[in-house]
Design a protein around this motif. Structure first.
Motif, mmCIF file in Angstrom:
data_model
loop_
_atom_site.group_PDB
_atom_site.id
_atom_site.type_symbol
_atom_site.label_atom_id
_atom_site.label_comp_id
_atom_site.label_asym_id
_atom_site.label_seq_id
_atom_site.Cartn_x
_atom_site.Cartn_y
_atom_site.Cartn_z
ATOM 1 N N UNK A 1 -1.861 -36.583 -6.930
ATOM 2 C CA UNK A 1 -2.435 -35.349 -6.388
ATOM 3 C C UNK A 1 -3.931 -35.497 -6.145
ATOM 4 N N UNK A 2 -4.618 -36.165 -7.071
ATOM 5 C CA UNK A 2 -6.049 -36.428 -6.860
ATOM 6 C C UNK A 2 -6.242 -37.298 -5.623
ATOM 7 N N UNK B 1 -8.864 -37.240 -1.788
ATOM 8 C CA UNK B 1 -9.950 -38.182 -1.507
ATOM 9 C C UNK B 1 -10.623 -37.906 -0.161
ATOM 10 N N UNK B 2 -9.881 -37.615 0.918
ATOM 11 C CA UNK B 2 -10.564 -37.341 2.194
ATOM 12 C C UNK B 2 -11.529 -36.147 2.141
ATOM 13 N N UNK B 3 -11.375 -35.297 1.133
ATOM 14 C CA UNK B 3 -12.240 -34.124 0.983
ATOM 15 C C UNK B 3 -13.364 -34.365 -0.030
ATOM 16 N N UNK C 1 -15.509 -35.016 -9.092
ATOM 17 C CA UNK C 1 -14.409 -34.652 -9.991
ATOM 18 C C UNK C 1 -13.347 -35.750 -10.031
ATOM 19 N N UNK C 2 -13.009 -36.284 -8.848
ATOM 20 C CA UNK C 2 -12.000 -37.346 -8.778
ATOM 21 C C UNK C 2 -12.517 -38.599 -9.478
ATOM 22 N N UNK D 1 -9.920 -27.992 -11.059
ATOM 23 C CA UNK D 1 -11.253 -27.758 -10.502
ATOM 24 C C UNK D 1 -11.287 -28.207 -9.044
ATOM 25 N N UNK D 2 -10.730 -29.383 -8.757
ATOM 26 C CA UNK D 2 -10.661 -29.885 -7.382
ATOM 27 C C UNK D 2 -9.933 -28.892 -6.493
ATOM 28 N N UNK D 3 -8.790 -28.418 -6.958
ATOM 29 C CA UNK D 3 -8.001 -27.455 -6.176
ATOM 30 C C UNK D 3 -8.766 -26.159 -5.962
ATOM 31 N N UNK D 4 -9.476 -25.702 -6.975
ATOM 32 C CA UNK D 4 -10.288 -24.485 -6.823
ATOM 33 C C UNK D 4 -11.420 -24.698 -5.817
#
Length: 152
Positions: A10-11, A15-17, A33-34, A145-148
C-alpha cells in the motif's frame, strides 16, 4: 491486522505522490512518511538479524500492553530515533531503492531465530514475533498518515 507485506504494498502505491503535503495532517511529505516507514523496517530487521537469541529475555512491559490493547499508536506522542529519520533528498528512485532493501531483508526474516530480538525504547525487548507486531503497528500508523495527507 493486515500483514506487513500488504502494508508495504500500500505504501508502494503512494510513491508517485511522494511530494504531496497537507499541513493540516502533518508537516512532512508523503515521501518522508514512506521513507521513515521503510527505514524503520529495514533498521529494526537488521538489528533482529544481528542479535544474539541467547541474550533475549522477556519482561512484562505495561507500555506495550497498553498499545496492544489500544491497537494503534497515538499521533504525535513519540519521537523517532535519528537512525530512522529520512534525509532531505527523497525521490521516487530513493524510495524504490529503500523498498527493494526492505523486501530483501524481509526475505531473510523467515530464517531468523524466534528469539532473535530488538530492544525498543518504550516496549523493551521484542522477540521476532513481537517485533513483527510492532513493525505492522508502526507501518500502519504511517500508512494512515499517508492516506490522510492524500485524501484531505
Amino acid at each position: 491486522m493486515q500483514n506487513l507485506q500488504n502494508l508495504i504494498s500500500q505504501l508502494e502505491t503512494k510513491i508517485p505522490l511522494y511530494e504531496k503535503t497537507n499541513s493540516s495532517v502533518s508537516s512532512s511529505t508523503v515521501g518522508w512518511q514512506i521513507e521513515h516507514s521503510l527505514k524503520t523496517i529495514y533498521q529494526i530487521a537488521s538489528v533482529v538479524k544481528n542479535s544474539n537469541p541467547q541474550e533475549y529475555q522477556w519482561k512484562f512491559n505495561k507500555s506495550k500492553l497498553f498499545i496492544s490493547i489500544l491497537g494503534f499508536i497515538p499521533r504525535g506522542k513519540a519521537k523517532a530515533p535519528k537512525v530512522v529519520l529520512p534525509d532531505e533528498n527523497i525521490s521516487e528512485e530513493s524510495l524504490i531503492n529503500s523498498l527493494q532493501n526492505v523486501n530483501a531483508i524481509l526475505e531473510e526474516w523467515k530464517s531468523f531465530d524466534n528469539d532473535a530480538y530488538f530492544k525498543h525504547p518504550y516496549f523493551g525487548n521484542l522477540n521476532k514475533k513481537s517485533t513483527m507486531w510492532f513493525l505492522k503497528l508502526h507501518t500502519n500508523h504511517h500508512l494512515k498518515i499517508v492516506n490522510d495527507i492524500c485524501n484531505k
